[in-house]
Write an enzyme that holds these catalytic residues in place. Structure first.
Site, PDB file in Angstrom:
ATOM      1  N   ARG A  18      15.579 -11.910   8.882  1.00 22.36           N
ATOM      2  CA  ARG A  18      14.604 -13.020   8.773  1.00 22.36           C
ATOM      3  C   ARG A  18      14.879 -14.132   9.798  1.00 22.36           C
ATOM      4  NH1 ARG A  18      13.506  -9.370   6.612  1.00 22.36           N
ATOM      5  NH2 ARG A  18      13.203  -8.964   4.396  1.00 22.36           N
TER       6      ARG A  18
ATOM      7  N   SER B 226       9.471 -15.235  -0.968  1.00 23.78           N
ATOM      8  CA  SER B 226      10.858 -15.619  -1.252  1.00 23.78           C
ATOM      9  C   SER B 226      11.197 -16.920  -0.541  1.00 23.78           C
ATOM     10  CB  SER B 226      11.812 -14.522  -0.771  1.00 23.78           C
ATOM     11  OG  SER B 226      11.614 -13.357  -1.546  1.00 23.78           O
TER      12      SER B 226
ATOM     13  N   GLU C 188      14.454 -19.374   3.531  1.00 19.69           N
ATOM     14  CA  GLU C 188      13.681 -18.483   4.401  1.00 19.69           C
ATOM     15  C   GLU C 188      12.413 -19.233   4.846  1.00 19.69           C
ATOM     16  OE1 GLU C 188      13.145 -14.459   2.925  1.00 19.69           O
ATOM     17  OE2 GLU C 188      11.143 -14.391   3.789  1.00 19.69           O
TER      18      GLU C 188
HETATM   19  C1  LIG Z   1       3.331 -13.214  -2.063  1.00 15.82           C
HETATM   20  C2  LIG Z   1       4.192 -13.217  -0.826  1.00 15.82           C
HETATM   21  C3  LIG Z   1       5.054 -12.170  -0.578  1.00 15.82           C
HETATM   22  C4  LIG Z   1       5.861 -12.151   0.569  1.00 15.82           C
HETATM   23  N1  LIG Z   1       6.707 -11.087   0.767  1.00 15.82           N
HETATM   24  C5  LIG Z   1       7.445 -11.060   1.877  1.00 15.82           C
HETATM   25  C6  LIG Z   1       8.319  -9.949   2.116  1.00 15.82           C
HETATM   26  O1  LIG Z   1       8.386  -9.002   1.355  1.00 15.82           O
HETATM   27  N2  LIG Z   1       9.074  -9.958   3.243  1.00 15.82           N
HETATM   28  C7  LIG Z   1       9.018 -10.982   4.137  1.00 15.82           C
HETATM   29  O2  LIG Z   1       9.717 -10.920   5.159  1.00 15.82           O
HETATM   30  N3  LIG Z   1       8.214 -12.056   3.922  1.00 15.82           N
HETATM   31  C8  LIG Z   1       7.425 -12.112   2.835  1.00 15.82           C
HETATM   32  N4  LIG Z   1       6.622 -13.187   2.611  1.00 15.82           N
HETATM   33  C9  LIG Z   1       6.657 -14.335   3.537  1.00 15.82           C
HETATM   34  C10 LIG Z   1       5.646 -14.280   4.684  1.00 15.82           C
HETATM   35  O3  LIG Z   1       4.482 -13.546   4.324  1.00 15.82           O
HETATM   36  C11 LIG Z   1       6.259 -13.669   5.957  1.00 15.82           C
HETATM   37  O4  LIG Z   1       7.360 -14.428   6.402  1.00 15.82           O
HETATM   38  C12 LIG Z   1       5.226 -13.597   7.087  1.00 15.82           C
HETATM   39  O5  LIG Z   1       5.771 -12.896   8.165  1.00 15.82           O
HETATM   40  C13 LIG Z   1       4.793 -14.969   7.587  1.00 15.82           C
HETATM   41  O6  LIG Z   1       3.651 -14.787   8.406  1.00 15.82           O
HETATM   42  P1  LIG Z   1       2.602 -15.980   8.583  1.00 15.82           P
HETATM   43  O7  LIG Z   1       1.604 -15.563   9.581  1.00 15.82           O
HETATM   44  O8  LIG Z   1       2.066 -16.424   7.275  1.00 15.82           O
HETATM   45  O9  LIG Z   1       3.576 -17.092   9.182  1.00 15.82           O
HETATM   46  P2  LIG Z   1       3.455 -18.662   9.080  1.00 15.82           P
HETATM   47  O10 LIG Z   1       3.891 -19.134   7.744  1.00 15.82           O
HETATM   48  O11 LIG Z   1       2.135 -19.097   9.573  1.00 15.82           O
HETATM   49  O12 LIG Z   1       4.602 -19.041  10.143  1.00 15.82           O
HETATM   50  C14 LIG Z   1       5.958 -18.736   9.851  1.00 15.82           C
HETATM   51  C15 LIG Z   1       6.814 -19.198  11.045  1.00 15.82           C
HETATM   52  O13 LIG Z   1       6.473 -18.426  12.183  1.00 15.82           O
HETATM   53  C16 LIG Z   1       5.988 -19.247  13.239  1.00 15.82           C
HETATM   54  N5  LIG Z   1       4.886 -18.543  13.879  1.00 15.82           N
HETATM   55  C17 LIG Z   1       3.712 -18.155  13.309  1.00 15.82           C
HETATM   56  N6  LIG Z   1       2.962 -17.505  14.210  1.00 15.82           N
HETATM   57  C18 LIG Z   1       3.672 -17.472  15.358  1.00 15.82           C
HETATM   58  C19 LIG Z   1       3.434 -16.923  16.662  1.00 15.82           C
HETATM   59  N7  LIG Z   1       2.292 -16.297  16.958  1.00 15.82           N
HETATM   60  N8  LIG Z   1       4.398 -17.053  17.610  1.00 15.82           N
HETATM   61  C20 LIG Z   1       5.564 -17.686  17.325  1.00 15.82           C
HETATM   62  N9  LIG Z   1       5.838 -18.248  16.122  1.00 15.82           N
HETATM   63  C21 LIG Z   1       4.904 -18.134  15.145  1.00 15.82           C
HETATM   64  C22 LIG Z   1       5.522 -20.536  12.563  1.00 15.82           C
HETATM   65  O14 LIG Z   1       5.572 -21.623  13.465  1.00 15.82           O
HETATM   66  C23 LIG Z   1       6.531 -20.657  11.441  1.00 15.82           C
HETATM   67  O15 LIG Z   1       7.730 -21.214  11.909  1.00 15.82           O
HETATM   68  C24 LIG Z   1       5.797 -13.226   1.486  1.00 15.82           C
HETATM   69  C25 LIG Z   1       4.903 -14.294   1.239  1.00 15.82           C
HETATM   70  C26 LIG Z   1       4.115 -14.287   0.105  1.00 15.82           C
HETATM   71  C27 LIG Z   1       3.157 -15.434  -0.103  1.00 15.82           C
END
Ligand SMILES: Cc1cc2nc3c(=O)[nH]c(=O)nc-3n(C[C@H](O)[C@H](O)[C@H](O)COP(=O)(O)OP(=O)(O)OC[C@H]3O[C@@H](n4cnc5c(N)ncnc54)[C@H](O)[C@@H]3O)c2cc1C
Length: 298
Positions: free
Chosen positions: A173, A222, A292
């Site tokens: 992560r 998480s 995380e």
């Molecule tokens: C119900 C639920 C279940 C989940 N289960 C998991 C799981 O099993 N495993 C897991 O790893 N995560 C899980 N997550 C967390 C989350 O979905 C992941 O971390 C996901 O990868 C985040 O993607 P996002 O587009 O929403 O990122 P965001 O929340 O929009 O961004 C996260 C970070 O990445 C950066 N970022 C976003 N886009 C870019 C880009 N294009 N270039 C550079 N940096 C960028 C942002 O600035 C921020 O720092 C879960 C979340 C929820 C709500």
């Protein structure tokens, strides 16, 4: 003045001022972005970045499913990739290019339907490809960077780069390496497999998730990373923290590493509950949990 200057450029995307970020995060909380840009596509985003003053603070968001935006919002510019960088294509028999705003479940299904295996686990991660690359998102034994052949990035000047995993330090992560560049696409190497079996794995994984996680309530997945050799959820539950609340924010009774917005929560209360959980686990187990979830804004 900043916004007026940007409006005079020939942009095709949506430029908003003072836009509530609660609409762009899965916790459904957070103050406004001073300026928010939803590009029309990759070319449009490059034009936007080329015209941006270099000292302007920049935050990128995908689906906001791993981000807590504080109540006073974000000074500077927020770029939203979801709904914008959404192209997916098969580059050759086993390599798929997906742009940063593609939702992870859409990539998982696209690959499965092509009879390609390796990213079924992404079906359970409700973020974008860009967020998954930034976080090295993973579950059920899979991790995003295990399938990455290359990534396309943009720097603040709007210049494009093609990078390989060797350009990054990738851990659980956590991804470091090119702090002034952002992901606009990933190239994923998959293996030829069976379409029906891949789709079946996705169905099972989603059924397991809805049985074990509060997927229908606003949350951010998480909150804490698992410490080496243990599970954050186990430690939190052992402290009796399931159901612990501050205001409208509560530790899920279904999964102790999830924090839920019951409706009308503030980011301040979410942050306070995160701190309370970390402090309690530290006092009772002598283990410092690390977040995380990313916290941004003021
Ligand atoms: C119900 C639920 C279940 C989940 N289960 C998991 C799981 O099993 N495993 C897991 O790893 N995560 C899980 N997550 C967390 C989350 O979905 C992941 O971390 C996901 O990868 C985040 O993607 P996002 O587009 O929403 O990122 P965001 O929340 O929009 O961004 C996260 C970070 O990445 C950066 N970022 C976003 N886009 C870019 C880009 N294009 N270039 C550079 N940096 C960028 C942002 O600035 C921020 O720092 C879960 C979340 C929820 C709500």
């Amino acid at each position: 003045m900043q916004t007026l200057e940007l409006k005079s450029i020939n942009l095709r995307g949506k430029l908003l001022t003072n836009a509530s970020l609660a609409h762009y995060t899965s916790w459904r909380v957070g103050g406004p972005a001073q300026t928010l840009y939803e590009p029309a596509d990759l070319a449009d985003l490059m034009v936007f970045l080329k015209n941006l003053p270099q000292d302007e603070p920049l935050v990128w968001l995908g689906l906001g499913s791993n981000t807590l935006v504080r109540d006073h919002g974000i000074k500077g510019i927020v770029i939203i990739t979801q709904g914008a960088l959404i192209k997916m294509a098969l580059l050759n028999g086993v390599t798929v290019r997906a742009e940063a705003g593609v939702a992870c479940p859409a990539l998982a299904r696209y690959c499965a339907r092509q009879g390609l295996e390796g990213v079924e686990y992404l079906a359970g991660i409700p973020g974008t490809v860009g967020g998954a690359l930034a976080m090295n998102a993973g579950c059920h034994g899979g991790e995003t960077w295990n399938q990455v052949l290359a990534v396309e990035t943009l720097d603040r000047f709007g210049h494009a780069h093609l990078r390989t995993p060797a350009d990054y330090e990738v851990a659980y992560r956590n991804v470091k390496g090119q702090p002034q560049e952002w992901f606009v696409a990933g190239h994923f190497k998959l293996v030829k497999g069976d379409k029906e079996q891949a789709l079946e794995r996705i169905r099972k994984l989603l059924a397991h998730r809805s049985a074990t996680q509060p997927t229908s309530e606003p949350n951010c997945g998480s909150v804490f990373r698992n410490p080496p050799g243990d599970y954050a959820a186990r430690l939190i539950e052992a402290c009796g923290l399931k159901g612990q609340r501050i205001g409208k924010v509560v530790v899920s009774t279904k999964h102790a590493n999830f924090i839920i917005n019951e409706g009308g929560a503030t980011a301040k209360d979410i942050e306070a509950l995160i701190q309370l959980v970390a402090d309690t686990v530290n006092q009772q187990h002598g283990i410092q949990l690390h977040r995380e979830v990313h916290i941004v804004g003021e």
